[in-house]
Design an enzyme around this catalytic site. Structure first.
Site, PDB file in Angstrom:
ATOM      1  CE1 TYR A  12      -3.090   3.047   0.795  1.00  0.00           C
ATOM      2  CE2 TYR A  12      -2.581   2.764   3.119  1.00  0.00           C
ATOM      3  CZ  TYR A  12      -3.196   3.480   2.110  1.00  0.00           C
ATOM      4  OH  TYR A  12      -3.921   4.595   2.415  1.00  0.00           O
ATOM      5  CE1 TYR A 142       3.728  -3.442  11.964  1.00  0.00           C
ATOM      6  CE2 TYR A 142       2.463  -1.823  13.210  1.00  0.00           C
ATOM      7  CZ  TYR A 142       3.205  -2.165  12.097  1.00  0.00           C
ATOM      8  OH  TYR A 142       3.448  -1.228  11.123  1.00  0.00           O
ATOM      9  CG  HIS A 190      -6.190  -0.680   8.449  1.00  0.00           C
ATOM     10  ND1 HIS A 190      -5.527  -1.524   7.592  1.00  0.00           N
ATOM     11  CD2 HIS A 190      -5.370  -0.491   9.499  1.00  0.00           C
ATOM     12  CE1 HIS A 190      -4.349  -1.823   8.094  1.00  0.00           C
ATOM     13  NE2 HIS A 190      -4.224  -1.208   9.260  1.00  0.00           N
ATOM     14  CB  ILE A 208     -18.259   2.175  17.025  1.00  0.00           C
ATOM     15  CG1 ILE A 208     -18.866   2.852  15.792  1.00  0.00           C
ATOM     16  CG2 ILE A 208     -17.419   3.152  17.839  1.00  0.00           C
ATOM     17  CD1 ILE A 208     -19.678   4.109  16.113  1.00  0.00           C
ATOM     18  CG  PHE A 209     -13.659  -2.199  17.472  1.00  0.00           C
ATOM     19  CD1 PHE A 209     -14.698  -3.127  17.482  1.00  0.00           C
ATOM     20  CD2 PHE A 209     -12.723  -2.292  16.451  1.00  0.00           C
ATOM     21  CE1 PHE A 209     -14.802  -4.112  16.509  1.00  0.00           C
ATOM     22  CE2 PHE A 209     -12.816  -3.279  15.481  1.00  0.00           C
ATOM     23  CZ  PHE A 209     -13.860  -4.185  15.506  1.00  0.00           C
TER      24      PHE A 209
HETATM   25  N1  UDP Z   1     -12.016   0.780  14.585  1.00  0.00           N
HETATM   26  C1  UDP Z   1     -13.379   0.605  14.776  1.00  0.00           C
HETATM   27  N2  UDP Z   1     -14.023  -0.308  13.982  1.00  0.00           N
HETATM   28  C2  UDP Z   1     -13.387  -1.061  13.049  1.00  0.00           C
HETATM   29  C3  UDP Z   1     -11.995  -0.877  12.864  1.00  0.00           C
HETATM   30  C4  UDP Z   1     -11.336   0.065  13.648  1.00  0.00           C
HETATM   31  O1  UDP Z   1     -13.998   1.255  15.622  1.00  0.00           O
HETATM   32  O2  UDP Z   1     -14.044  -1.893  12.395  1.00  0.00           O
HETATM   33  C5  UDP Z   1     -11.310   1.779  15.407  1.00  0.00           C
HETATM   34  C6  UDP Z   1     -10.141   1.213  16.184  1.00  0.00           C
HETATM   35  O3  UDP Z   1     -10.570   0.746  17.442  1.00  0.00           O
HETATM   36  C7  UDP Z   1      -9.223   2.427  16.287  1.00  0.00           C
HETATM   37  C8  UDP Z   1      -9.516   3.234  15.027  1.00  0.00           C
HETATM   38  O4  UDP Z   1     -10.763   2.736  14.530  1.00  0.00           O
HETATM   39  O5  UDP Z   1      -9.579   3.216  17.393  1.00  0.00           O
HETATM   40  C9  UDP Z   1      -8.468   3.048  13.943  1.00  0.00           C
HETATM   41  O6  UDP Z   1      -8.246   1.660  13.794  1.00  0.00           O
HETATM   42  P1  UDP Z   1      -7.373   1.048  12.625  1.00  0.00           P
HETATM   43  O7  UDP Z   1      -7.429  -0.444  12.767  1.00  0.00           O
HETATM   44  O8  UDP Z   1      -7.806   1.631  11.322  1.00  0.00           O
HETATM   45  O9  UDP Z   1      -5.907   1.588  12.901  1.00  0.00           O
HETATM   46  P2  UDP Z   1      -4.955   1.487  14.223  1.00  0.00           P
HETATM   47  O10 UDP Z   1      -5.162   2.784  14.954  1.00  0.00           O
HETATM   48  O11 UDP Z   1      -5.356   0.276  14.996  1.00  0.00           O
HETATM   49  O12 UDP Z   1      -3.601   1.392  13.632  1.00  0.00           O
END
Ligand code: UDP
Length: 330
Positions: A12, A142, A190, A208-209
């Protein structure tokens, strides 16, 4: 003309950087195993080697045959969740193989390396925005696998004269604005690609996590940086090494963040689509806020983000997703 070996050049961030290197008058050469990268039609026709960074013979041959001046090293595994399940895979692929790669480069006479690092090197930050000097206590393999390589650099510099710049990316996002090149991971984890897949009806809803974080709307805040701005940071880092600016670690972020809800709202506005959400528990290992202090890269490289407003990021990512709803064909 300077010849730059780009490991992971079919990935990417790597593929966008290869395009920019060409535009800026460099001669990029790609080394990619194609385990996670893609041979897309939008990838420029440049010398391409399918192979592993740990293949010392191949690496030395490429350096000698093509006259490599410097390396941008992207090739790596990059899924936080997967790294929690398989830490040994990450220490093997990212740490052990990078160490072999750099040994081969040094033995072939290449002394300049730009390294893809990550905000995950910081772990849970004590202060936000996060300066480069903040503590680095990764909370996932990671981040640890990348941080260990950063820790090796000053020793390699002392022993062999390695000149290195480590770029700690915040949240890479966006695509070429014509939708010809973009982000495709399998599995996709992502936020922005998953939101846009929901907008396309490829999945029912976006999870939304966590909605109970100590942030204004309760959802996590991240510093989203357009992949073209990230690519530019690599070009400027190369130029800095050429000018003898000196080795070091640099954050690559905008200095301001957006919440998950804000990203979803902006995506609704730009796509005009209904994007159903499902509020879920927190995802393990997610810090509430990751936002870069970006002064060092701005002042040292004279870099500034040109495409990293949330609107531009989502517009470009949407162009890519609409054109390629199933991603790259392979
Ligand atoms: N996130 C979310 N739902 C999803 C994927 C990600 O709420 O289906 C949230 C995740 O908890 C984080 C933000 O979006 O707070 C960005 O997550 P991502 O995996 O894109 O990148 P990271 O920050 O983990 O590198």
């Amino acid at each position: 003309m300077r010849t730059i070996l780009v490991s992971g050049g079919a990935g990417y961030i790597g593929s966008h950087t290869v395009r920019l290197l060409l535009e800026e008058g460099y001669r990029p050469v790609i080394l990619d195993s194609l385990v996670t990268g893609h041979l897309s039609s939008a990838l420029p026709e440049v010398p391409f080697f399918k192979g592993d960074i740990a293949d010392g013979l191949l690496v030395r041959n490429i350096v000698q045959d093509l006259g490599i001046d410097a390396v941008i090293h992207f090739a790596a595994r990059s899924l936080v969740g997967e790294s929690m399940q398989k830490p040994d895979l990450y220490f093997h692929e990212n740490t052990a193989k990078t160490n072999l790669f750099i040994s081969a480069l040094l033995s072939a006479g290449v002394k300049r390396v730009i390294f893809s690092s990550t905000a995950a090197a910081y772990g849970i930050p004590e202060q936000v925005p996060i300066p480069e000097a903040a503590a680095t206590i990764p909370v996932n393999p990671y981040g640890a696998s990348k941080r260990m390589i950063e820790q090796s650099f000053p020793w390699l510099e002392k022993a062999y004269g390695l000149e290195w710049i480590s770029l700690r990316y915040f949240n890479a996002a966006g695509a070429l604005f014509d939708g010809s090149l973009g982000e495709h991971h399998t599995p996709e984890t992502h936020l922005i690609p998953l939101i846009l897949r929901t907008a396309l009806g490829r999945q029912e809803q976006i999870s939304i996590f966590g909605t109970d974080y100590p942030t204004p709307d309760g959802t996590c805040i991240r510093d989203y940086i357009h992949v073209l701005d990230l690519a530019k940071a690599h070009i400027l880092a190369l130029a800095a090494l050429e000018k003898g600016v000196g080795s070091g670690v640099f954050n690559v972020g905008t200095g301001s963040g957006h919440s998950v809800r804000e990203v979803i709202e902006t995506s609704r506005k730009i796509t005009g689509r209904n994007i159903p959400v499902l509020e879920c528990p927190r995802r393990p290992g997610d810090p509430a806020q990751l936002v870069a202090e970006a002064d060092k890269i701005r002042t040292t490289f004279n870099w500034s983000p040109g495409y990293s407003s949330l609107d531009q990021i989502i517009e470009s990512a949407w162009a890519w997703h609409r054109k390629n709803p199933d991603g790259f064909p392979h």
